[in-house]
Design a protein around this motif. Structure first.
Motif, PDB file in Angstrom:
ATOM      1  N   GLN A 130      22.443  30.596  -3.923  1.00  0.00           N
ATOM      2  CA  GLN A 130      22.455  31.961  -3.412  1.00  0.00           C
ATOM      3  C   GLN A 130      21.113  32.308  -2.760  1.00  0.00           C
ATOM      4  O   GLN A 130      20.066  31.759  -3.102  1.00  0.00           O
ATOM      5  CB  GLN A 130      22.764  32.958  -4.527  1.00  0.00           C
ATOM      6  N   TYR A 131      21.229  33.202  -1.806  1.00  0.00           N
ATOM      7  CA  TYR A 131      20.049  33.803  -1.178  1.00  0.00           C
ATOM      8  C   TYR A 131      20.127  35.291  -1.486  1.00  0.00           C
ATOM      9  O   TYR A 131      20.987  36.005  -0.965  1.00  0.00           O
ATOM     10  CB  TYR A 131      20.046  33.538   0.328  1.00  0.00           C
ATOM     11  N   ARG A 132      19.237  35.739  -2.350  1.00  0.00           N
ATOM     12  CA  ARG A 132      19.320  37.075  -2.925  1.00  0.00           C
ATOM     13  C   ARG A 132      18.096  37.898  -2.537  1.00  0.00           C
ATOM     14  O   ARG A 132      16.999  37.369  -2.341  1.00  0.00           O
ATOM     15  CB  ARG A 132      19.403  36.949  -4.448  1.00  0.00           C
ATOM     16  N   LEU A 133      18.304  39.204  -2.419  1.00  0.00           N
ATOM     17  CA  LEU A 133      17.207  40.121  -2.169  1.00  0.00           C
ATOM     18  C   LEU A 133      16.086  39.873  -3.175  1.00  0.00           C
ATOM     19  O   LEU A 133      16.315  39.836  -4.381  1.00  0.00           O
ATOM     20  CB  LEU A 133      17.720  41.564  -2.310  1.00  0.00           C
ATOM     21  N   GLY A 134      14.869  39.656  -2.669  1.00  0.00           N
ATOM     22  CA  GLY A 134      13.723  39.423  -3.549  1.00  0.00           C
ATOM     23  C   GLY A 134      13.426  37.963  -3.820  1.00  0.00           C
ATOM     24  O   GLY A 134      12.368  37.635  -4.358  1.00  0.00           O
ATOM     25  N   ASP A 135      14.362  37.052  -3.444  1.00  0.00           N
ATOM     26  CA  ASP A 135      14.112  35.617  -3.631  1.00  0.00           C
ATOM     27  C   ASP A 135      13.027  35.136  -2.669  1.00  0.00           C
ATOM     28  O   ASP A 135      12.859  35.679  -1.570  1.00  0.00           O
ATOM     29  CB  ASP A 135      15.386  34.809  -3.370  1.00  0.00           C
ATOM     30  N   ARG A 136      12.350  34.068  -3.080  1.00  0.00           N
ATOM     31  CA  ARG A 136      11.376  33.420  -2.199  1.00  0.00           C
ATOM     32  C   ARG A 136      12.012  32.176  -1.593  1.00  0.00           C
ATOM     33  O   ARG A 136      12.732  31.445  -2.277  1.00  0.00           O
ATOM     34  CB  ARG A 136      10.100  33.061  -2.960  1.00  0.00           C
TER      35      ARG A 136
ATOM     36  N   SER B 239      18.062  30.655  -4.996  1.00  0.00           N
ATOM     37  CA  SER B 239      18.229  30.550  -6.441  1.00  0.00           C
ATOM     38  C   SER B 239      19.652  30.133  -6.772  1.00  0.00           C
ATOM     39  O   SER B 239      20.512  30.040  -5.901  1.00  0.00           O
ATOM     40  CB  SER B 239      17.882  31.885  -7.113  1.00  0.00           C
ATOM     41  N   GLU B 240      19.872  29.881  -8.045  1.00  0.00           N
ATOM     42  CA  GLU B 240      21.192  29.464  -8.523  1.00  0.00           C
ATOM     43  C   GLU B 240      22.021  30.696  -8.845  1.00  0.00           C
ATOM     44  O   GLU B 240      21.572  31.608  -9.539  1.00  0.00           O
ATOM     45  CB  GLU B 240      21.039  28.610  -9.784  1.00  0.00           C
ATOM     46  N   ALA B 241      23.255  30.759  -8.313  1.00  0.00           N
ATOM     47  CA  ALA B 241      24.113  31.920  -8.535  1.00  0.00           C
ATOM     48  C   ALA B 241      24.691  31.909  -9.940  1.00  0.00           C
ATOM     49  O   ALA B 241      24.981  30.853 -10.502  1.00  0.00           O
ATOM     50  CB  ALA B 241      25.240  31.940  -7.511  1.00  0.00           C
ATOM     51  N   THR B 242      24.862  33.093 -10.503  1.00  0.00           N
ATOM     52  CA  THR B 242      25.581  33.255 -11.775  1.00  0.00           C
ATOM     53  C   THR B 242      26.965  33.800 -11.465  1.00  0.00           C
ATOM     54  O   THR B 242      27.217  34.315 -10.374  1.00  0.00           O
ATOM     55  CB  THR B 242      24.832  34.229 -12.690  1.00  0.00           C
TER      56      THR B 242
END
Length: 768
Positions: A714-720, A744-747
């Motif tokens: 996943q590409y999430r708001l706040g990820d680097r 990051s890894e999605a849940t």
């Protein structure tokens, strides 16, 4: 025609009859050509029923179902008319109902179909009040006639302007400039089946990158870089020194230690406010904020005043600035220069050591500036890296500003902790709260924050005084954020591990935002949360009636008065103060012995009569009411131009770094991709969903996340993330990036989120 129909109609309020001679004077119609054009406009407005003529005077007719709005068009040809009234619906305008109006034009729109729950009302353009594009940036195109003769057309670069302009020859060799970028002055707008006609004012270059970025910005936003000859001639006619009559009825402060602080090198010769600080015997601090008396030198309805109104405010473009007034005024007569005696309006404030205002007065004055410091020099003196006799005074001022700031904070004013580069970009050239309408904070107290606190205090007190006297004013207001936007912010913050709550479930107040900002401090997501908070804020605007200023947590009114060299709004406010100084009635009738000091804070609550004569009061009310909307438009132009120049410089820098890899922060996620801020350079670019070729990605709006169907990445708001610069569109300032690492890894989300997820084929996704 130098004036617009909007400017003409602004002189009509209610059912008041207005004589043509009055309009001629206000619009500056003096020569035969302008008078003839003026009469043609009056006749046309009368013929279509906007004006009626009675006993040689004119009255405005307000037709039911006809509203004033501004057009916002798309590249596909349809438009919406945006009304300025809070809560008003946008009106859909079909291309066939535009009546040759263009994007950005101010228009009168007649509603032809009422809206429903799902559909906007529809309308047609009844009248074009003011053109937003007196010139356009365009690409030159050569066209061959059947006889083989070469003609030239201009194709606007703005894809919301769906037309081509015929070009009138003007002696330039256009053959060599074929397909070049040009600045085109519009000579005639489209009329019936006749296309618009233009003239090439400047050949900029073979493309946007070759052209000078300052030229592009000034041409795109039609920012004038020179003054008309009549304005220059009038400005140069002022005597160099003060004459004896000019000292009359002014407070003489020439013996008071006075200094200015300028934070821009380009403004070193245009100091428009200065400070004095004294400690009288009774222990109170006596702060004086001296403001250059510009209104004294700019007569009402003079060519200088009309040009200043047209410009609205100075525009700051990097190290260059486009001034409001000619240099002979802005850098001489109206500038508070060291060693020169100057006319000023002084706000004299008595405060205790806790920063509480005990009393104040507003006086016309004569001052002599002893020192003009660059901001860096003032900071060096405070830090003791530079010696100066001003050190004790600056120390006292810094301590006083910190006490004033604490009172502002206790009131609930919003402060945003921005990164150093963002903080610098949000510093106002006017030394006040800046474009956000909230205070941007830095890591430590500084000379800049000191000046800002004291300027904001002076603005606040002048607004309070105008209301105490019940005289007209032009105020700075900032509405509350929409509760729906705040609730969305709270949901997004929860996804980032931040629990936010409102004091009142269905309402938002400045104290909520102040608390949110404090909670963000120290969080690993502080930057992105601060950006989200910033996006929910509504812009501050000008209004002729006082109202809430959300960012400063002021409910009783706030105004701008300390930058009259650079802002027309501040100049207008000086007109009001001069009206009080010259015409103000300090008692109810001449039979009353006790007088009220109209220049002192003690006047509050003591006045139950009209301070200004009715004709002066009414004239000022009309002037300020008609100016507010125009000033808002000019402010937007200035902000867009400044942002454009910054964007062009960033795009040019990034183009040279195409192919390089950077670390970044995801600051926004949409169905078409995610935005990444490259922290090293403070540049933002887009990773388009079509570049994510390792999987099909679902968009989850609640979490602001793109999630891979198979790999669960996943590409999430706040990820680097790690990104590579793929390409740069210089003119559009678009930076395309490709993700090469991070995320990051999605849940497993809940079923509702999955049901709402949008599925995209990355190879078919259309550009935003």
């Amino acid at each position: 025609m130098e004036f617009s129909i909007a400017t003409l109609l602004a002189n009509f309020t209610d059912d008041k009859l207005v004589a043509p001679k009055v309009l001629e004077k206000k619009l500056g119609c003096q020569d035969k050509t302008s008078l003839r054009q003026f009469q043609i406009v009056l006749d046309a407005l009368e013929k279509i029923g906007i004006l009626v003529k009675e006993r040689g005077k004119y009255r405005r007719v307000f037709e039911e179902g006809v509203v004033e709005a501004k057009l916002r068009c798309s590249s596909k040809g349809f438009c919406f008319a945006i009304q300025e009234v809070e809560g008003s619906e946008d009106i859909y305008i079909r291309e066939c109902h535009l009546s040759n109006a263009w994007n950005g034009d101010r228009v009168l729109v007649k509603i032809i179909k009422e809206g429903s729950r799902r559909r906007s009302p529809e309308g047609e353009v009844r009248l074009i009040l003011e053109r937003a594009n007196p010139s356009v940036l365009a690409r030159l195109k050569q066209v061959k006639t059947p006889t083989g003769r070469a003609l030239y057309k201009a194709v606007p670069l703005d894809d919301r302007l769906l037309f081509e302009l015929d070009l009138q020859p003007n002696g330039q060799n256009l053959e060599e400039a074929n397909d070049y970028l040009v600045h085109v002055e519009v000579l005639r707008y489209a009329l019936g089946s006749n296309p618009p006609l233009g003239r090439v004012a400047q050949i900029l270059g073979s493309d946007a990158e070759e052209a000078n970025d300052l030229d592009i910005v000034c041409c795109k936003h039609d920012i004038p870089r020179s003054f008309p000859e009549a304005v220059l001639k009038l400005a140069k006619g002022y005597p160099k020194g003060l004459r004896k009559p000019e000292y009359k009825d002014r407070l003489d402060l020439r013996g008071t230690l006075t200094f200015g602080i300028s934070h821009r090198a380009s403004l070193a010769k245009c100091a428009e406010h200065a400070f004095s600080l004294e400690v009288p015997k009774r222990g109170l601090l006596r702060l004086m904020v001296h403001i250059a008396d510009v209104a004294y030198y700019v007569p009402v309805d003079s060519p200088i005043e009309r040009e200043a109104r047209k410009r609205g405010m100075a525009v700051f473009l990097g190290d260059t600035w486009v001034p409001l007034l000619p240099e002979s005024l802005s850098e001489d007569r109206c500038s508070l220069l060291p060693g020169e005696e100057r006319l000023a309006i002084s706000v004299i404030i008595a405060l205790n050591s806790s920063g509480q205002v005990i009393e104040y007065e507003i006086q016309p004055s004569v001052i002599a500036v002893d020192h003009l410091l660059a901001l860096s020099d003032a900071q060096a003196i405070i830090d003791r890296s530079q010696t100066s006799a001003l050190a004790p005074v600056l120390d006292q001022m810094l301590a006083l500003s910190q006490a004033v700031a604490r009172i502002r904070q206790l009131r609930g004013a919003v402060e945003l902790n921005l990164p150093a580069t963002q903080y610098a970009s949000n510093l106002s050239p006017f030394d006040d709260e800046g474009p956000l309408g909230v205070i941007a904070t830095s890591s430590r107290p500084s000379a800049g924050t000191m000046v800002r606190e004291l300027i904001v205090l002076a603005n606040q007190l002048v607004a309070s005084h105008l209301q105490a006297l019940a005289v007209p004013g032009i105020y700075r207001i900032q509405p509350k954020p929409d509760i729906e936007d705040v609730q969305e912010l709270i949901k997004l913050a929860a996804n980032l591990g931040m629990n936010l709550e409102l004091d009142e479930e269905e309402d938002v107040n400045p104290q909520d935002y102040q608390r949110f900002a404090m909670l963000f401090a120290g969080s690993k997501s502080e930057r992105v949360l601060t950006y989200l908070l910033q996006e929910t804020l509504k812009p501050a605007v000008y209004s002729s009636t006082p109202g809430l200023h959300f960012g400063l947590a002021l409910t009783s009114g706030y105004t701008h008065c300390t930058a009259p060299v650079q802002r027309y709004a501040d100049l207008l406010l000086q007109r009001v103060l001069h009206a009080v100084f010259e015409h103000g009635r300090d008692r109810r009738t001449t039979r009353v012995k006790e007088r009220v000091n109209l220049r002192h804070s003690s006047a509050k609550g003591q006045i139950n009569w009209n301070v200004l004569p009715p004709e002066v009061q009414h004239e000022l009310e009309e002037l300020l009411a008609s100016a507010a909307g125009h000033l808002g438009d000019r402010e937007k132009v200035a902000q867009e131009a400044e942002a454009d120049l910054t964007g062009l410089k960033k795009a040019a820098a990034m183009k040279e770094r195409t192919g390089e890899t950077f670390s970044g922060l995801i600051t926004g996620v949409q169905s078409y991709g995610f935005f990444v801020e490259i922290e090293e350079l403070m540049v933002e670019g887009l990773v388009h969903v079509s570049s994510l070729k390792d999987d099909w990605y679902e968009y989850r709006s609640r979490q602001q996340t793109l999630v891979g169907r198979k790999n669960r990445k996943q590409y999430r708001l706040g990820d680097r993330v790690e990104v590579q610069v793929k390409s740069v569109d210089y003119y559009r300032q678009q930076i395309d990036l490709v993700a090469v690492g991070g995320g990051s890894e999605a849940t497993n989300g809940d079923e509702d989120d999955i049901a709402q997820a949008s599925l995209f084929n990355p190879h078919l996704e259309e550009e935003p």
